[in-house]
Design an enzyme around this catalytic site. Structure first.
Site, PDB file in Angstrom:
ATOM      1  N   GLU A  55      -8.805  15.499  42.491  1.00  0.00           N
ATOM      2  CA  GLU A  55      -7.985  16.018  43.589  1.00  0.00           C
ATOM      3  C   GLU A  55      -8.409  17.424  44.006  1.00  0.00           C
ATOM      4  OE1 GLU A  55      -6.983  14.559  40.665  1.00  0.00           O
ATOM      5  OE2 GLU A  55      -4.828  14.270  40.745  1.00  0.00           O
ATOM      6  N   CYS A  86      -2.965  19.821  39.898  1.00  0.00           N
ATOM      7  CA  CYS A  86      -3.283  19.135  41.146  1.00  0.00           C
ATOM      8  C   CYS A  86      -2.072  19.059  42.065  1.00  0.00           C
ATOM      9  CB  CYS A  86      -3.845  17.756  40.847  1.00  0.00           C
ATOM     10  SG  CYS A  86      -5.434  17.835  39.977  1.00  0.00           S
TER      11      CYS A  86
END
Length: 156
Positions: A55, A86
């Protein structure tokens, strides 16, 4: 829009991670017109860097490609529920939607361990879960079984 198509692209990235002996997590970011902007997979082991989750790499690349830090018209597809790092990056980059395949009962921060959307942050992405969940869980299981087998071989 068929979310499975984009999750399949994220799963392809996860398979690349698997082949590189990384935890098989893949991510794809699309724009408001459903065009894929960027794809990424975990690179922590390869680059020896704790920050290189799929991510984070995808968000970083999308910011560079789009020329700004606000990804408010974008959707992130990821094969596992985002961790605290993330999830924080998702909130800070203002990603509009997050679609994830499988829950992460050990570190997931959009419903499993915590729900970042329940805190008074200035942005709350729309969350969709369970898209291609079975495929993601199978790949994760295959990875961790292989990892255990390698560790057992070293102990002999």
């Amino acid at each position: 829009m068929d979310e499975k198509i984009f999750m399949q692209a994220a799963l392809e990235e996860a398979r690349l991670a698997y082949e590189e002996d990384e935890v098989p997590i893949g991510a794809v970011i699309t724009d408001e017109n459903a065009n894929i902007i960027t794809k990424a997979h975990n690179r922590r082991e390869y680059d020896k860097n704790a920050l290189l989750h799929a991510e984070i790499i995808a968000i970083n690349d999308a910011c560079k490609i789009l020329g700004g830090w606000r990804l408010h018209k974008c959707t992130l597809y990821v094969t596992l529920e985002p961790c605290p790092m993330c999830a924080g990056a998702i909130i800070n980059s203002r990603i509009k939607r997050v679609v994830f395949a499988a829950k992460d009962p050990k570190a997931g921060c959009f419903g499993s361990v915590l729900n970042f959307n329940s805190y008074p942050f200035n942005h709350k992405p729309e969350i969709v879960q369970g898209v291609c969940e079975k495929e993601s869980l199978e790949l994760m299981g295959k990875f961790f079984n292989r990892l255990r087998e390698k560790r057992n071989e070293k102990n002999y």
